[in-house]
Design a protein around this motif. Structure first.
Motif, PDB file in Angstrom:
ATOM      1  N   ASP A   1       6.328  -6.352   8.601  1.00  0.00           N
ATOM      2  CA  ASP A   1       6.390  -5.413   7.494  1.00  0.00           C
ATOM      3  C   ASP A   1       6.309  -6.249   6.220  1.00  0.00           C
ATOM      4  O   ASP A   1       7.235  -7.011   5.921  1.00  0.00           O
ATOM      5  CB  ASP A   1       7.715  -4.646   7.575  1.00  0.00           C
TER       6      ASP A   1
ATOM      7  N   PRO B   1      -6.124  -1.947   6.274  1.00  0.00           N
ATOM      8  CA  PRO B   1      -4.890  -1.316   5.801  1.00  0.00           C
ATOM      9  C   PRO B   1      -5.097   0.098   5.259  1.00  0.00           C
ATOM     10  O   PRO B   1      -6.087   0.384   4.596  1.00  0.00           O
ATOM     11  CB  PRO B   1      -4.419  -2.252   4.684  1.00  0.00           C
ATOM     12  N   THR B   2      -4.130   0.959   5.551  1.00  0.00           N
ATOM     13  CA  THR B   2      -4.051   2.271   4.906  1.00  0.00           C
ATOM     14  C   THR B   2      -3.011   2.154   3.791  1.00  0.00           C
ATOM     15  O   THR B   2      -2.376   1.108   3.641  1.00  0.00           O
ATOM     16  CB  THR B   2      -3.565   3.354   5.883  1.00  0.00           C
ATOM     17  N   ALA B   3      -2.796   3.236   3.065  1.00  0.00           N
ATOM     18  CA  ALA B   3      -1.789   3.223   1.996  1.00  0.00           C
ATOM     19  C   ALA B   3      -0.413   2.852   2.545  1.00  0.00           C
ATOM     20  O   ALA B   3       0.409   2.250   1.852  1.00  0.00           O
ATOM     21  CB  ALA B   3      -1.735   4.586   1.313  1.00  0.00           C
ATOM     22  N   MET B   4      -0.156   3.204   3.792  1.00  0.00           N
ATOM     23  CA  MET B   4       1.161   2.911   4.365  1.00  0.00           C
ATOM     24  C   MET B   4       1.345   1.430   4.674  1.00  0.00           C
ATOM     25  O   MET B   4       2.470   0.970   4.878  1.00  0.00           O
ATOM     26  CB  MET B   4       1.366   3.731   5.647  1.00  0.00           C
ATOM     27  N   ASP B   5       0.244   0.702   4.736  1.00  0.00           N
ATOM     28  CA  ASP B   5       0.324  -0.709   5.110  1.00  0.00           C
ATOM     29  C   ASP B   5       0.408  -1.648   3.926  1.00  0.00           C
ATOM     30  O   ASP B   5       0.607  -2.845   4.101  1.00  0.00           O
ATOM     31  CB  ASP B   5      -0.902  -1.076   5.965  1.00  0.00           C
ATOM     32  N   ILE B   6       0.215  -1.120   2.733  1.00  0.00           N
ATOM     33  CA  ILE B   6       0.235  -1.980   1.552  1.00  0.00           C
ATOM     34  C   ILE B   6       1.501  -1.702   0.742  1.00  0.00           C
ATOM     35  O   ILE B   6       1.756  -0.574   0.354  1.00  0.00           O
ATOM     36  CB  ILE B   6      -1.016  -1.746   0.681  1.00  0.00           C
ATOM     37  N   PRO B   7       2.290  -2.748   0.501  1.00  0.00           N
ATOM     38  CA  PRO B   7       3.551  -2.547  -0.219  1.00  0.00           C
ATOM     39  C   PRO B   7       3.305  -2.532  -1.720  1.00  0.00           C
ATOM     40  O   PRO B   7       2.168  -2.591  -2.171  1.00  0.00           O
ATOM     41  CB  PRO B   7       4.330  -3.803   0.163  1.00  0.00           C
TER      42      PRO B   7
ATOM     43  N   LYS C   1       2.075   8.171   0.383  1.00  0.00           N
ATOM     44  CA  LYS C   1       1.387   7.235   1.275  1.00  0.00           C
ATOM     45  C   LYS C   1       1.124   7.860   2.639  1.00  0.00           C
ATOM     46  O   LYS C   1       0.066   7.688   3.227  1.00  0.00           O
ATOM     47  CB  LYS C   1       2.202   5.955   1.444  1.00  0.00           C
TER      48      LYS C   1
ATOM     49  N   LEU D   1      -9.042   6.012   3.774  1.00  0.00           N
ATOM     50  CA  LEU D   1      -9.124   4.575   3.550  1.00  0.00           C
ATOM     51  C   LEU D   1      -9.730   4.276   2.191  1.00  0.00           C
ATOM     52  O   LEU D   1     -10.652   4.971   1.740  1.00  0.00           O
ATOM     53  CB  LEU D   1     -10.014   3.913   4.609  1.00  0.00           C
TER      54      LEU D   1
ATOM     55  N   TYR E   1      -4.640   0.675  -3.001  1.00  0.00           N
ATOM     56  CA  TYR E   1      -3.825   1.891  -2.951  1.00  0.00           C
ATOM     57  C   TYR E   1      -2.752   2.058  -4.022  1.00  0.00           C
ATOM     58  O   TYR E   1      -2.427   3.198  -4.365  1.00  0.00           O
ATOM     59  CB  TYR E   1      -3.135   2.074  -1.583  1.00  0.00           C
TER      60      TYR E   1
END
Lengths: 699, 283, 156
Positions: free
Chosen positions: A573, A630-636, C125, C132, C138
């Motif tokens: 994470d 990466p999707t939005a959930m994968d980028i902090p 998110k 994508l 993002y």
């Protein structure tokens, strides 16, 4: 305009794109157009024995090597890739012929009815095998100081090896190209970065002069290097098809087709031998760089060059021996991708320094700082660092933002922070800029000013940034500054939109022209000012010995990544990335920040989830279901700051920016994971599978 | 040749199913990908399509006679909105695909696709779901473990449609689910684990364990579960190594584009461990 | 098969092979080029349009399934007040770079805010996890959605 140029403005193309009105190549329609589909090799390495074609209904055609009037090769640094295969194929997916016709469904049906007989030959499947078999495409080397002596005298020697994998650009808009032959001219429309590369390629394939070729850029939906040289291939294919059929020809790739056959980031193995002195400083470094160029060499030589010239990262090592080799494997050819060879070697160097530090019980930041370049130091190729190196300030700032010092010592298993320090050489390597001699034109008519350049907008904000440079210099509103269409019939060759050169080099020329225009503003009638790039003569570069200034200047950066590892599943994470960059002066802070965050996101993907392997030459992950970006959930949260360090020869002080942010992400994450698990990390991507293998602790 | 049928009622659909070679399609989120052929092209279906997603009779989530009944045409996004659906099942569904895909995908489709990585399956196996299969003239109820016979293979007859899922209304004190995907956002499952347990006065009165994506079908072993049922939590933790060893024999993962057999196996057993240890905390 | 549906507020009747994708019907038959094909496998979200107000992947919908439904693409949505708020917010927040993913994100944002007018960052998110973007990373898209939700008080 008294405001700082860095102050953000609304992107000039925002409304058209948000409203869905911007038209990309697949949104265009030509009258009587034919659709094209490529028939490709299904074998890794083979001789083509026979091709049996079905009955073609009226209006349907096939297009192959026999239809090429000129040279059947894709023009680039090394023009070895055939436009259409001849007697042999060297990778799965290699284009053999096009089927072209008015109905997509029928074209598809015809492609399934083609029978190709192959005689398979021995192939090379991996970099490891290529090394054993010595299938070297290109070999380079350079040295500094007296490495042989230094190693003999070294107090200790450390050896290590690092590796990185394939990466696919996954621009959201797949490759697309269209050709129309009319008025004795071949018009090309496409998703591309380098209109003049395409023109040059077509001149050779068609055997025509430039004035009969017009390359027009369509709105381009992302590129990242994947549309640098590759479009030269598709453009030539559709051009030949348009010439044969006397119809416009449109070719849009399927996503999995795009993944299978378009260029990729070079996989790498980088081996280090470090000689340390009594004080445990690295004084000698032997670096052996191995890149997998795939089946054809293409522009890999230049990728390798940047890779080896960046191999020492931000450090000053007195004695160096650097060797680089591109190897042939029978896999999809590798090519340009953001960072262009530097991320692979810098990953290796950063991890080497990190691992040595950890082994010595020193904080990696402190250890790295002992070796950092300063103004006046020689570069690895014997050039000079002429500008101030703001790394100490950059590091102070990134520490503040990330609380690195506290967190790195926290000692919580499964939580860690890691630092990367990195640079990117601005503009073309060596004498590249000198050879292109990029040209720009600035035209004033009535009270409007037109930029006439070949730099393309591909999402990075080039149009906004270049217009802003001119508008600010002239002190007029940006609405009065427009860009000429990217059409090789209308624009000079300012060079390709690559190598992070657009703002600094092309923008620099535009600023010079704008300054002259400002002086001449009140002249009557139309004013046209031309500028051609001239290489500062204090920069010396010998392309034979690789000695001198490989780059006119550098941009610098530091990243701190914070990660948490799940002890049960080893999933990583990434909790936060703190980033500080010196790119001279931001021309538009929001556009720039967008580039930094985007580059970081691609770097996070490369470092963690973008797994792409081959099995006997076949890509295992060949669609978006299996190749994960990466999707939005994968980028902090990405916190990003800039240190100003105006560059004398850049417009408003700007240097290069586009590729720099990609370079830092991988090593920062690897360092953080290493900190979290107390194990050295030696390869990217760092998958849970890899972590499970190397973690020493049992649950 | 007819290219598709759009029946107005379930009976009409079943009649068509009886009389024609056709492919039932609900949301299409699996089938449209399986048959996709490329840019601008229609998918390559070899049979006429029988559209069933719109049929009223396949909708509905309701409790009847102490059991929860879910129509197979119910969309995943609608399952998420129903408070009648056990939370642990909704948690699993929330991690499936992506919001736009969940607005199209039916629970019946996930069942009939019968992928070893099907994310509705671990829960349905754990609670011994029963499936209603209808043909024009027949109706049968089949336990899920008999319906799915192998990877992507089911006992659905060519004249049948899967119409309803029946789940007992039993609730559990301990509900644990973990999906290990390829990334945080939408992804296929590398390995998944579902654990349910009831604990009364320190005794495990019921326990259900299901593993996903690590065998041709969902792994569930009533025999192993029975070793824990009736024992105290303390005793259950004592025999953890034996339980783990039992499952280690049943878990048969593969190497594929997404993960490795070694990883999948080790993670599955790690998750089992974590679940069983959590029983002590839930006590 | 004859299929009746409502497209951008207009009643339509088409006669098509029911296996054809909604994506191609929109792009090729109706010329609605805001809808993009990025992958054809439901993974990228560039083809997202609204069906009865909810985001769906139009590359996954066979024509036989659109019967009786309301389909809305950006060509119609861009005429609404909600769109104006989203456009201004996206432009201000830097949510757009190459723009290819943007129509899909706009429609997914509308679907998200329709269901949840005040989403947290995590909810944004998650709501956009089917779209994508390779350019922005993002962060600025999430900011744009947040800004739209704040500014569009009362609209959703």
């Amino acid at each position: 305009m008294k405001e700082s140029i860095s102050k953000p403005i609304k992107r000039v193309d925002a409304s058209a794109k948000i409203s869905g009105e911007a038209k990309y190549i697949s949104d265009l329609r030509f009258e009587n157009q034919l659709f094209a589909r490529t028939v490709r090799s299904t074998r890794v390495k083979a001789r083509i024995v026979s091709i049996r074609l079905p009955e073609f209904p009226a209006g349907y055609f096939f297009v192959n090597k026999d239809d090429i009037p000129g040279v059947n090769r894709m023009r680039t640094v090394v023009s070895d890739h055939p436009i259409f295969a001849e007697d042999e194929v060297s990778y799965i997916g290699q284009p053999i012929l096009l089927i072209v016709g008015p109905e997509r469904e029928k074209v598809f049906e015809l492609t399934t009815q083609i029978k190709i007989e192959y005689e398979e030959e021995a192939a090379v499947f991996s970099l490891a095998e290529a090394e054993k078999r010595n299938t070297v495409f290109t070999q380079y080397g350079y040295s500094k100081g007296d490495p042989e002596k230094a190693f003999v005298e070294a107090a200790s020697i450390i050896e290590d090896e690092y590796s990185t994998g394939l990466q696919e650009h996954v621009y959201l808009e797949p490759q697309g190209m269209a050709a129309e032959y009319k008025d004795d001219t071949m018009y090309i429309y496409g998703s591309l970065q380098c209109p003049f590369y395409v023109e040059g390629a077509m001149k050779e394939v068609l055997g025509w002069e430039a004035k009969r070729i017009r390359v027009i850029q369509a709105v381009t939906g992302g590129a990242f290097g994947g549309k640098e040289e590759f479009p030269s291939l598709t453009a030539c294919q559709v051009a030949v098809a348009a010439l044969k059929t006397r119809h416009p020809v449109m070719m849009i790739y399927d996503r999995d087709e795009d993944i299978i056959c378009s260029t990729k980031r070079h996989p790498s193995i980088v081996r280090f031998k470090a000689g340390l002195d009594q004080a445990n400083n690295v004084i000698a470094l032997d670096i052996d760089v191995l890149y997998d160029a795939g089946a054809y060499t293409g522009l890999s030589p230049v990728v390798l060059q940047r890779g080896i010239f960046s191999a020492t990262g931000v450090y000053n090592f007195p004695h160096l021996k650097v060797r680089g080799r591109n190897f042939m494997t029978n896999t999809v050819p590798s090519g340009a991708y953001r960072g262009f060879g530097a991320p692979q070697t810098i990953f290796g160097t950063e991890m080497l320094m990190h691992n040595i530090a950890v082994k010595l019980g020193i904080d990696p930041q402190d250890y790295k700082m002992r070796h950092m370049l300063k103004r006046g130091d020689p570069t690895c190729t014997g050039g000079q660092i002429r500008d101030e190196v703001k790394l100490p300030e950059i590091i102070r700032k990134v520490n503040e933002m990330s609380a690195y010092r506290e967190k790195v010592k926290a000692g919580k298993k499964y939580r860690g922070v890691g630092l990367s320090l990195f640079l990117h050489g601005c503009g073309f390597t060596g004498n590249g800029e000198q050879m292109i001699r990029g040209k720009i034109v600035l035209r004033k008519k009535d009270d409007h000013v037109t930029l006439i350049v070949s730099s393309v907008e591909m999402g990075q904000g080039a149009e906004t940034v270049l217009r802003k440079i001119v508008a600010h210099t002239l002190d007029i509103s940006i609405e009065r500054v427009i860009c000429e269409n990217i059409d090789t019939g209308l624009i000079p060759d300012s060079g390709p939109t690559v190598a992070s050169r657009t703002t600094m080099i092309v923008g620099g020329l535009l600023q010079q022209a704008a300054l002259e225009l400002k002086d001449r503003w009140n002249e009557t009638g139309e004013i046209e000012i031309t500028r051609i790039y001239s290489h500062p003569d204090y920069l010396r570069w010998d392309n034979e010995t690789f000695h001198g200034d490989a780059y006119p200047t550098y941009s610098w950066g530091a990243n701190v990544a914070e990660v948490e590892i799940d002890p049960v599943t080893y999933e990583i994470d990434v909790k936060k990335i703190s980033a500080v960059y010196d790119v001279g002066v931001p021309i538009d802070e929001q556009t720039l920040r967008g580039q930094m965050q985007g580059g970081l996101a691609q770097g996070i993907g490369w470092a963690t989830i973008e797994v792409m392997n081959t099995d006997k030459g076949r890509l295992i992950q060949h669609n978006l279901t299996d190749y994960k970006v990466p999707t939005a959930m994968d980028i902090p949260e990405i916190e990003c700051e800039f240190i100003e360090n105006p560059y004398e020869f850049g417009p408003f002080g700007a240097k290069c920016a586009g590729e720099l942010p990609f370079v830092g992400a991988g090593p920062a994450i690897a360092a953080a994971v290493s900190n979290a698990l107390s194990v050295p990390i030696r390869k990217l991507p760092i998958t849970p599978e890899y972590l499970m293998e190397i973690d020493n602790h049992e649950n | 040749m007819v290219d598709g049928f759009r029946p107005r009622t379930l009976q009409e659909a079943l009649k068509i199913r009886l009389q024609h070679d056709c492919l039932p399609i609900a949301g299409g989120t699996d089938l449209m990908v399986q048959k996709a052929r490329g840019f601008g092209l229609k998918p390559g279906f070899e049979q006429p399509l029988l559209f069933i997603g719109h049929l009223e009779e396949l909708q509905g989530i309701y409790v009847d006679d102490g059991k929860l009944r879910i129509g197979t045409g119910v969309l995943l996004s609608d399952l998420l909105k129903s408070a009648q659906v056990p939370k642990i099942f909704r948690d699993a569904v929330a991690l499936m695909a992506s919001p736009p895909s969940r607005n199209l995908a039916s629970i019946g489709g996930n069942l009939c696709n019968a992928s070893p990585a099907g994310d509705t399956l671990p829960f349905l196996y754990a609670v011994d779901a029963e499936l209603v299969l209808k043909s024009f003239t027949t109706k049968r109820i089949v336990p899920i473990r008999e319906f799915i016979t192998g990877p992507k293979t089911t006992d659905l007859k060519t004249n049948e449609l899967l119409t309803e899922i029946i789940i007992s209304n039993k609730t559990f004190d301990v509900n644990y689910y973990k999906k290990v995907g390829q990334r945080k956002g939408m992804s296929l499952t590398k390995a998944s684990f579902l654990g349910l347990a009831n604990i009364e006065h320190d005794n495990v009165t019921d326990i259900r364990i299901a593993f996903g994506s690590v065998a041709p079908t969902i792994v569930r072993s009533r025999e192993t579960e029975k070793k824990i049922i009736g024992e105290s939590v303390k005793q259950a933790l004592k025999i953890l190594p034996e339980i783990s060893s039992d499952y280690a024999k049943l878990i048969r993962p593969i190497d594929d584009a997404r993960s490795s057999a070694a990883y999948r196996k080790r993670v599955s057993l790690n998750l089992l461990n974590t679940f069983l240890k959590s029983l002590a905390l839930n006590n | 098969m004859k299929i009746e549906f409502i497209l951008n507020e207009e009643a339509k009747m088409i006669e098509v092979n029911p296996a054809r994708r909604l994506l191609d019907i929109l792009r090729d038959d109706f010329g609605l080029s805001s809808v993009k094909e990025g992958c054809g496998e439901g993974e990228c979200g560039a083809c997202v349009v609204l069906m009865d107000g909810k985001a769906i992947n139009s590359c996954l919908v066979p024509a036989g399934n659109i019967y009786g439904h309301h389909i809305v693409t950006l060509e119609a949505f861009k005429k609404t007040k909600r769109y104006r708020v989203i456009e201004d917010a996206f432009a201000e927040a830097g949510s757009v770079q190459c723009g290819f993913c943007t129509p899909g994100f706009v429609m997914a944002t509308e679907s998200l805010l329709n269901e949840n007018p005040h989403p947290s960052d995590a909810e944004i998110k998650d709501g956009l996890s089917g779209n994508l973007c390779r350019c922005t990373g993002y962060n600025m898209i999430v900011k744009g959605v947040k800004l739209a939700a704040e500014r569009g008080e009362g609209l959703w």
